[in-house]
Design a protein around this motif. Sequence first.
Motif, mmCIF file in Angstrom:
data_model
loop_
_atom_site.group_PDB
_atom_site.id
_atom_site.type_symbol
_atom_site.label_atom_id
_atom_site.label_comp_id
_atom_site.label_asym_id
_atom_site.label_seq_id
_atom_site.Cartn_x
_atom_site.Cartn_y
_atom_site.Cartn_z
ATOM 1 N N TYR A 186 0.835 -1.204 0.000
ATOM 2 C CA TYR A 186 0.000 0.000 0.000
ATOM 3 C C TYR A 186 0.870 1.256 0.000
ATOM 4 O O TYR A 186 0.598 2.221 -0.729
ATOM 5 C CB TYR A 186 -0.922 -0.011 1.221
ATOM 6 N N ILE A 187 1.922 1.238 0.827
ATOM 7 C CA ILE A 187 2.796 2.410 0.926
ATOM 8 C C ILE A 187 3.513 2.659 -0.390
ATOM 9 O O ILE A 187 3.725 3.812 -0.796
ATOM 10 C CB ILE A 187 3.810 2.232 2.077
ATOM 11 N N GLU A 188 3.918 1.592 -1.087
ATOM 12 C CA GLU A 188 4.562 1.754 -2.391
ATOM 13 C C GLU A 188 3.663 2.520 -3.355
ATOM 14 O O GLU A 188 4.128 3.395 -4.094
ATOM 15 C CB GLU A 188 4.893 0.373 -2.978
ATOM 16 N N GLU A 189 2.370 2.180 -3.329
ATOM 17 C CA GLU A 189 1.424 2.882 -4.199
ATOM 18 C C GLU A 189 1.312 4.352 -3.797
ATOM 19 O O GLU A 189 1.279 5.245 -4.652
ATOM 20 C CB GLU A 189 0.053 2.212 -4.117
ATOM 21 N N GLN A 190 1.269 4.601 -2.477
ATOM 22 C CA GLN A 190 1.161 5.974 -1.996
ATOM 23 C C GLN A 190 2.425 6.778 -2.312
ATOM 24 O O GLN A 190 2.347 7.966 -2.618
ATOM 25 C CB GLN A 190 0.900 5.988 -0.483
ATOM 26 N N ILE A 191 3.580 6.131 -2.243
ATOM 27 C CA ILE A 191 4.836 6.818 -2.568
ATOM 28 C C ILE A 191 4.830 7.257 -4.029
ATOM 29 O O ILE A 191 5.225 8.386 -4.352
ATOM 30 C CB ILE A 191 6.043 5.903 -2.280
ATOM 31 N N SER A 192 4.380 6.361 -4.906
ATOM 32 C CA SER A 192 4.335 6.698 -6.335
ATOM 33 C C SER A 192 3.414 7.889 -6.580
ATOM 34 O O SER A 192 3.766 8.822 -7.325
ATOM 35 C CB SER A 192 3.850 5.488 -7.143
ATOM 36 N N GLN A 193 2.231 7.868 -5.967
ATOM 37 C CA GLN A 193 1.282 8.968 -6.153
ATOM 38 C C GLN A 193 1.828 10.265 -5.572
ATOM 39 O O GLN A 193 1.713 11.339 -6.188
ATOM 40 C CB GLN A 193 -0.051 8.613 -5.496
ATOM 41 N N THR A 194 2.420 10.167 -4.366
ATOM 42 C CA THR A 194 2.951 11.366 -3.714
ATOM 43 C C THR A 194 4.118 11.945 -4.504
ATOM 44 O O THR A 194 4.269 13.169 -4.589
ATOM 45 C CB THR A 194 3.392 11.030 -2.274
ATOM 46 N N LYS A 195 4.953 11.069 -5.095
ATOM 47 C CA LYS A 195 6.088 11.548 -5.891
ATOM 48 C C LYS A 195 5.608 12.345 -7.106
ATOM 49 O O LYS A 195 6.182 13.403 -7.445
ATOM 50 C CB LYS A 195 6.925 10.347 -6.370
ATOM 51 N N VAL A 196 4.540 11.887 -7.729
ATOM 52 C CA VAL A 196 3.973 12.610 -8.874
ATOM 53 C C VAL A 196 3.460 13.984 -8.423
ATOM 54 O O VAL A 196 3.721 15.008 -9.084
ATOM 55 C CB VAL A 196 2.832 11.795 -9.519
ATOM 56 N N LEU A 197 2.747 13.995 -7.295
ATOM 57 C CA LEU A 197 2.209 15.258 -6.783
ATOM 58 C C LEU A 197 3.334 16.215 -6.374
ATOM 59 O O LEU A 197 3.251 17.425 -6.602
ATOM 60 C CB LEU A 197 1.279 14.987 -5.591
ATOM 61 N N LEU A 198 4.379 15.668 -5.759
ATOM 62 C CA LEU A 198 5.505 16.496 -5.329
ATOM 63 C C LEU A 198 6.235 17.089 -6.537
ATOM 64 O O LEU A 198 6.561 18.290 -6.551
ATOM 65 C CB LEU A 198 6.475 15.670 -4.483
ATOM 66 N N ASP A 199 6.495 16.266 -7.548
ATOM 67 C CA ASP A 199 7.160 16.766 -8.762
ATOM 68 C C ASP A 199 6.338 17.855 -9.431
ATOM 69 O O ASP A 199 6.867 18.877 -9.897
ATOM 70 C CB ASP A 199 7.393 15.618 -9.739
ATOM 71 N N SER A 200 5.023 17.627 -9.460
ATOM 72 C CA SER A 200 4.126 18.608 -10.078
ATOM 73 C C SER A 200 4.143 19.919 -9.312
ATOM 74 O O SER A 200 4.207 21.008 -9.909
ATOM 75 C CB SER A 200 2.710 18.040 -10.147
ATOM 76 N N ALA A 201 4.086 19.820 -7.958
ATOM 77 C CA ALA A 201 4.088 21.025 -7.126
ATOM 78 C C ALA A 201 5.404 21.783 -7.262
ATOM 79 O O ALA A 201 5.426 23.024 -7.348
ATOM 80 C CB ALA A 201 3.835 20.647 -5.666
ATOM 81 N N GLU A 202 6.507 21.063 -7.294
ATOM 82 C CA GLU A 202 7.820 21.722 -7.428
ATOM 83 C C GLU A 202 7.971 22.379 -8.804
ATOM 84 O O GLU A 202 8.545 23.467 -8.919
ATOM 85 C CB GLU A 202 8.935 20.685 -7.216
ATOM 86 N N THR A 203 7.446 21.743 -9.828
ATOM 87 C CA THR A 203 7.512 22.311 -11.184
ATOM 88 C C THR A 203 6.710 23.602 -11.258
ATOM 89 O O THR A 203 7.165 24.615 -11.826
ATOM 90 C CB THR A 203 6.977 21.303 -12.212
ATOM 91 N N LYS A 204 5.517 23.562 -10.693
ATOM 92 C CA LYS A 204 4.671 24.761 -10.692
ATOM 93 C C LYS A 204 5.338 25.899 -9.921
ATOM 94 O O LYS A 204 5.287 27.061 -10.326
ATOM 95 C CB LYS A 204 3.312 24.445 -10.092
ATOM 96 N N LEU A 205 5.947 25.584 -8.791
ATOM 97 C CA LEU A 205 6.625 26.604 -7.999
ATOM 98 C C LEU A 205 7.805 27.194 -8.772
ATOM 99 O O LEU A 205 8.016 28.417 -8.775
ATOM 100 C CB LEU A 205 7.111 25.999 -6.671
ATOM 101 N N MET A 206 8.569 26.343 -9.425
ATOM 102 C CA MET A 206 9.723 26.801 -10.199
ATOM 103 C C MET A 206 9.279 27.710 -11.344
ATOM 104 O O MET A 206 9.878 28.769 -11.586
ATOM 105 C CB MET A 206 10.489 25.591 -10.744
ATOM 106 N N GLU A 207 8.224 27.297 -12.049
ATOM 107 C CA GLU A 207 7.721 28.114 -13.156
ATOM 108 C C GLU A 207 7.198 29.450 -12.656
ATOM 109 O O GLU A 207 7.385 30.487 -13.303
ATOM 110 C CB GLU A 207 6.620 27.351 -13.892
ATOM 111 N N PHE A 208 6.536 29.446 -11.507
ATOM 112 C CA PHE A 208 6.020 30.693 -10.938
ATOM 113 C C PHE A 208 7.160 31.639 -10.590
ATOM 114 O O PHE A 208 7.102 32.838 -10.860
ATOM 115 C CB PHE A 208 5.186 30.381 -9.688
#
Length: 374
Positions: A186-208
């Motif tokens: 279960y945690i492996e699945e959550q890590i994958s989802q969280t990694k996608v969300l984290l990458d997306s959030a960091e990309t948006k912050l960098m672009e801003f």
Amino acid sequence: MNWHEILNVVLFNIKSILKITFLSTLFLFLILLFFYPQTYRSDVSILPPENQEGLGGFGSLLSGGDFSSLLTGGMSSATSQLYVEILKSRTAALYVVDKLNLTRLFNSDDRIDAAKELSEKLNTDISKEGIVTLNVDVKSTLFPMIFSDSDSLKNLAALISNTYIEALDSVNNEKLSSKAKSARIYIEEQISQTKVLLDSAETKLMEFQKKNKAISLSDQIKSAIEGSAELKTEIIKTEIELSLIKSDAGENNRLYNSLNRKLLELKNQYSKFETGNEDYLVAFQNVPALGKELAGLLREVRIQNEVYILLQQQYYKEKIQENKDIPTVEILDGAIPPQKKAEPKTVFATIVSGFFIFLISSMFFVIKNTSKII
């Protein structure tokens, strides 16, 4: 006949009655001593499972616990009665039969039949304090003094009792390993989802930041970001907890209901940051648009980063739990070879039997005398 007449008949025939009683009792004593199979038992006692109910939830995780404890309720879901039921199971009996090769002891070619017979010889007891005691009847053959080795039987009685505790520990470890595996997946699945969300959030912050250059936020806003990020992180943690235990414990479970109430309270507190409640330093709706966007991006990165770190930590803990093999049962007193046989209690049984033989013999002469009178 009245009691006086009965007493006279007994006294008149007392020599015959005593002779019959002595010879019958002697015969019974010799049977119990030389012919009747002897039974040996060796007690082993274990302490009850520790109740860690007060350490449930993420409080236990923050103190070094594992996500699998949410699935099992820690050891609080285990009770002494559960220990006994595991010991009585076919799985435990098969473990003992296979390890000690007891099919020969029961003269059976089928391990299932041997396990069934072994289970029937198992004796268990639970004290009011929850201490579990068990032993197993180990019987000799007929004419035990001739055809059986008492020392070997005593050692075997202790060995079987101790091996039963190993079986209990094995079942517990297997259960914990299975729960840890479920948590890890279960945690492996959550890590994958969280990694996608984290990458997306960091990309948006960098672009801003590239687009709008540097924007300075006040300490008040930074403080509000910290507070709301911590609350949001705790909300996500609690949601993960609920997801882990829902399928295993059900919605009527006390821990599940407690976590649900905690989640509602956290969401209520978090909403106050968004609505501008006067109890908080900053209302995000009153922050200038550009600053508000930056604050939101920073907060999202902070949230996803903390969740990702938490999940990574728990992932490796569950992986270790899944593969480790440590004792789960605490032995109070291990089994040792008994000094005496448990059955038959030769002297006691002889005395009691002699008393009843005396009464029966007396009754026989009383009835015989009554028949003559009639």
